[in-house]
Design a protein around this motif. Sequence first.
Motif, PDB file in Angstrom:
ATOM      1  N   PRO A   1     -12.164  -7.018  14.254  1.00  0.00           N
ATOM      2  CA  PRO A   1     -12.061  -7.780  15.193  1.00  0.00           C
ATOM      3  C   PRO A   1     -10.417  -7.674  16.020  1.00  0.00           C
ATOM      4  CG  PRO A   1     -11.745  -8.774  13.323  1.00  0.00           C
ATOM      5  CD  PRO A   1     -12.162  -7.555  12.884  1.00  0.00           C
TER       6      PRO A   1
ATOM      7  N   SER B   1     -17.498  -7.575   5.528  1.00  0.00           N
ATOM      8  CA  SER B   1     -17.618  -8.847   6.592  1.00  0.00           C
ATOM      9  C   SER B   1     -16.783  -8.955   7.407  1.00  0.00           C
ATOM     10  CB  SER B   1     -17.584 -10.043   5.594  1.00  0.00           C
ATOM     11  OG  SER B   1     -18.406 -10.046   4.575  1.00  0.00           O
TER      12      SER B   1
ATOM     13  N   LEU C   1     -16.976  -8.813  11.984  1.00  0.00           N
ATOM     14  CA  LEU C   1     -16.278  -9.849  12.973  1.00  0.00           C
ATOM     15  C   LEU C   1     -16.192  -9.208  14.305  1.00  0.00           C
ATOM     16  CD1 LEU C   1     -14.047 -11.632  10.836  1.00  0.00           C
ATOM     17  CD2 LEU C   1     -16.376 -12.522  11.143  1.00  0.00           C
ATOM     18  N   LYS C   2     -16.480 -10.259  15.320  1.00  0.00           N
ATOM     19  CA  LYS C   2     -16.171  -9.744  16.849  1.00  0.00           C
ATOM     20  C   LYS C   2     -14.814 -10.109  17.015  1.00  0.00           C
ATOM     21  CE  LYS C   2     -20.470  -8.546  17.476  1.00  0.00           C
ATOM     22  NZ  LYS C   2     -20.811  -7.654  16.607  1.00  0.00           N
TER      23      LYS C   2
ATOM     24  N   GLU D   1     -13.609 -13.964  16.651  1.00  0.00           N
ATOM     25  CA  GLU D   1     -14.826 -14.733  15.485  1.00  0.00           C
ATOM     26  C   GLU D   1     -14.040 -15.053  14.367  1.00  0.00           C
ATOM     27  OE1 GLU D   1     -19.032 -14.301  13.820  1.00  0.00           O
ATOM     28  OE2 GLU D   1     -18.136 -12.566  15.158  1.00  0.00           O
ATOM     29  N   GLU D   2     -14.186 -16.130  13.525  1.00  0.00           N
ATOM     30  CA  GLU D   2     -13.406 -16.407  12.436  1.00  0.00           C
ATOM     31  C   GLU D   2     -14.513 -16.294  11.112  1.00  0.00           C
ATOM     32  OE1 GLU D   2     -10.841 -19.622  11.815  1.00  0.00           O
ATOM     33  OE2 GLU D   2     -10.093 -19.263  13.732  1.00  0.00           O
ATOM     34  N   ILE D   3     -14.102 -15.924   9.861  1.00  0.00           N
ATOM     35  CA  ILE D   3     -15.017 -15.769   8.930  1.00  0.00           C
ATOM     36  C   ILE D   3     -15.373 -17.066   8.394  1.00  0.00           C
ATOM     37  CG2 ILE D   3     -13.353 -15.305   7.101  1.00  0.00           C
ATOM     38  CD1 ILE D   3     -14.980 -13.255   5.874  1.00  0.00           C
TER      39      ILE D   3
END
Length: 182
Positions: free
Chosen positions: A133, A163, A167-168, A171-173
Motif C-alpha cells: 500500500p 495480508s 492492502l490498498k 487502508e489499514e489492517i
Amino acid sequence: MPVRRPPKQRPLLTAARLEELAIFYVGRFATSRAKLSTYLKRKVRERGWEGDRPADLEALVERLSRLGYVDDRAYALAKARALTARGYGEGRVRQALHGAGIGEEDGAAARTLAEEAALDSALRFARRRRLGPFGGDAGDPKQRERAVAAMVRAGHGFALVRSILALKPGEEIEPDLSHDLG
C-alpha cells in the motif's frame, strides 16, 4: 616501487594483556559471550600466547559475564529492538541471535518482543521500501513477487506479508486479524 616493511612484531599475549583486550572490547562493543570468546580466540591465534598452559578464555568470559560486562539477555533484547525498529521480522531476529551465539533461554524475551512487534515491524519495512500500500505499482505481478521475496527475506511470515501487500493505499489492517498473521 615503495619498499614494504614487514609488520611490526607484537609481543606474545599474557593473561593480563588478554584481560585488557577483553575489557576494552566489551567497553567498546555490545557483545555476547560467544562473540567475545571468538574475538579472544582470534587475538590469541594472531598474536600467540606466552605461558606454559593454554589461555583459559572461557574462564575470562565467564568472569566478565559474572561482573556484568557481558549480558546475553540484554544483548538479545537490544538486538531485537534495533532490528524490529528497522522493520525486520521475527525470522531475522532469530537469525541474528543464532549468529551471536545466544541460547534459547537468553533469547526468549527477545523472540517474544519480535513476535509482538511483528505487524508494526512489517508495516515499517513495507513503508520504508515502498511496498504494497506504500508503493505505486500494486497491479504488477513481478513487482508483487519481488515485494513478497523482500519481506520474507526480512524475516516476516508469509501470511502477514500477503495480508500487508493485499492492502490498498490508505487502508489499514484490522487489529483483531493481525494476531493470526505470524
